[in-house]
Design an enzyme around this catalytic site. Structure first.
Site, short mmCIF file in Angstrom:
data_model
loop_
_atom_site.label_atom_id
_atom_site.label_comp_id
_atom_site.label_asym_id
_atom_site.label_seq_id
_atom_site.Cartn_x
_atom_site.Cartn_y
_atom_site.Cartn_z
N GLU A 167 0.78 -1.23 0.00
CA GLU A 167 0.00 0.00 0.00
C GLU A 167 0.82 1.29 0.00
OE1 GLU A 167 -2.86 -0.20 3.18
OE2 GLU A 167 -3.92 -1.88 2.28
N GLU A 353 -5.09 -8.82 1.04
CA GLU A 353 -5.76 -8.50 2.30
C GLU A 353 -7.24 -8.30 2.05
OE1 GLU A 353 -4.28 -5.17 4.62
OE2 GLU A 353 -2.20 -5.75 4.20
#
Ligand code: FCB
Length: 449
Positions: A167, A353
């Site tokens: 991220e 995720e």
């Protein structure tokens, strides 16, 4: 009538964690400080005043945690390496004791039949590098590639799945742009430059990893969300396109197409990072997969005063939300998977995720009953299955997270685990969602009503 959605026989079913969120052992065996050590030790930065000094004490309890995963039946595990454990100053002196921890962990995973997926950077930059400017300076990208080379040299004989970054949007914006994460800086222009250096470091590392581990695969994990306009008005549609450019395309376009999204660049000089000749070719080196972290969708409306993007997030009425305040929106997973497959065509996709925080408690019968999480996961797995049927090359699904852990600025106030962590005793208790996952993995199928 109940229906079984069967997944491919070689599908990876795993959980994900990150070093700072679970390990503890913050100053043991020669580990250097990370920016998260510094940040969490700074008064007022973490909601409950907690730190990751001990967290889930995974640094000591790792064998038991591997056994938990084996018990659940996971055939894969995504975890990250703490850069300052391996290189206490971020560069230069190597710390063999730190590396040995991961060496033992990898061996134990393989012995348990669990394929390791390693994230090289899940936000715990060595503080020594931050003292030199961190990701705001270009050199850090080269130090990252050196660090990657050391780790892959050591583990690449056994680890075949490598994720460079987790991220980068969050690192850049929340860490350097808005100051809610380490290192706590608030400068939007710097955030854009940070994003560039993260992407550059990704590209540099891709080459290094591929050289050292030619039979492995390498990719990156992005936090992606479908973006919907708050209404049918032209302005709100513009807002949705802009936010999509800011959140999704700002990373997808450079990686898969070798350029930043022009519609965002022209909005403001802050979106014009310093790019050196050759950078975009490095950033767009072929990846073997894209890792998608999906939690919720974004709904945006136009707001002329919210410069530079002029967009504002809106909470949908009547929706259900998790403890993070994130809307539960399972079709968004299908939408984002299909979109990246169609627009960017990565060779492979992993959901690196997906999961939800709820206020779990140990019930009098000793179990942890988390029906909302089971429902959340069921619905998201069903959407993943639908994406596979419609042509998405999805090869694995990692639930965030194996166990409740240190949720960054929220400290220990948010429980994302399918395993409950009793922080006072470090006892782990399988929640109902872990038992549900066990059955899913055993059957390689998800039963839906
Ligand atoms: C993601 C992070 C992960 C965890 C989840 C809830 O953004 O990658 O570490 O905090 O959110």
């Amino acid at each position: 009538m109940a229906k079984k959605l069967v997944f491919p026989s070689d599908f990876y079913f795993g959980t994900a964690t990150a070093s700072y969120q679970i390990e503890g052992g913050w100053n043991e065996d020669g580990k250097g400080l990370s920016i998260w050590d510094t940040f969490s030790h700074t008064c007022g930065k973490i909601r409950d005043g907690s730190t990751g000094d001990v967290a889930c004490d995974h640094y000591h309890l790792w064998e038991q945690d591997v056994a938990l995963m084996k018990d659940i039946g996971c055939n894969a595990y995504r975890f990250s390496i703490s850069w300052p454990r391996v290189l206490p100053q971020g560069k230069g002196r190597f710390n063999p004791l730190g590396m040995e921890f991961y060496d033992r962990l990898v061996d134990a995973l393989l012995k348990a039949g669990i394929t390791p997926f390693i994230t090289l950077y899940h936000w715990d930059l060595p503080q020594a590098l931050q003292d030199e400017g961190g990701w705001a300076v270009r050199d850090t990208a080269y130090y990252f590639a050196e660090y990657a080379s050391i780790v892959v040299h050591k583990l690449g004989d056994r680890v075949k799945h490598w994720i460079t970054h987790n991220e980068p949007w969050v690192v850049a914006w929340i860490g350097y742009g808005w100051g809610e994460h380490a290192p706590g800086l608030k400068n939007e222009r710097v955030a854009v430059q940070v994003a560039h250096h993260l992407l550059l470091s990704h590209g540099l590392a891709v080459e290094v990893i591929r050289d050292i581990c030619p039979d492995g695969e390498v990719g990156i994990t992005l936090n992606l969300s479908p973006v919907h306009p708050a209404s049918d008005t032209e302005n709100d549609k513009i807002a949705a396109v802009r936010h999509d450019g800011f959140l999704n395309r700002w990373f997808l376009d450079p990686i898969f197409r070798g350029h930043y999204p022009p519609d965002i660049m022209e909005l403001s000089p802050i979106f014009l990072p310093e790019v050196q000749p050759g950078d975009m070719a490095i950033i767009s080196r072929r990846v073997d997969f894209l890792g998608v972290n999906y939690y919720t969708r974004s709904i945006m409306k136009f707001n002329a005063s919210a410069k530079p993007l002029q967009v504002e997030g809106v909470a949908p009425e009547g929706a259900e939300f998790t403890e993070m305040g994130w809307e539960i929106y399972p079709p968004g997973l299908y939408e984002i998977l299909m979109r990246v497959q169609k627009d960017y065509n990565p060779p492979k996709l992993y959901i690196t995720e997906n999961g939800a925080a709820f206020a779990d408690e140990i019930s009098p019968d000793g179990g942890v009953h988390d029906p909302k999480r089971v429902d959340y996961l069921k619905k998201h797995f069903a959407q993943a299955h639908r994406a596979i049927e419609d042509g998405a090359r999805l090869a694995g699904y990692f639930i965030w997270s194996l166990m409740d852990n240190f949720e960054w600025a929220h400290g220990f106030t948010k429980r994302f685990g399918i395993v409950y962590t009793d922080y006072a005793t470090q006892r782990r208790i399988l929640k109902d969602s872990a038992l549900w996952f066990k059955k899913v993995i055993a059957e390689k199928a998800v039963e839906i009503d």
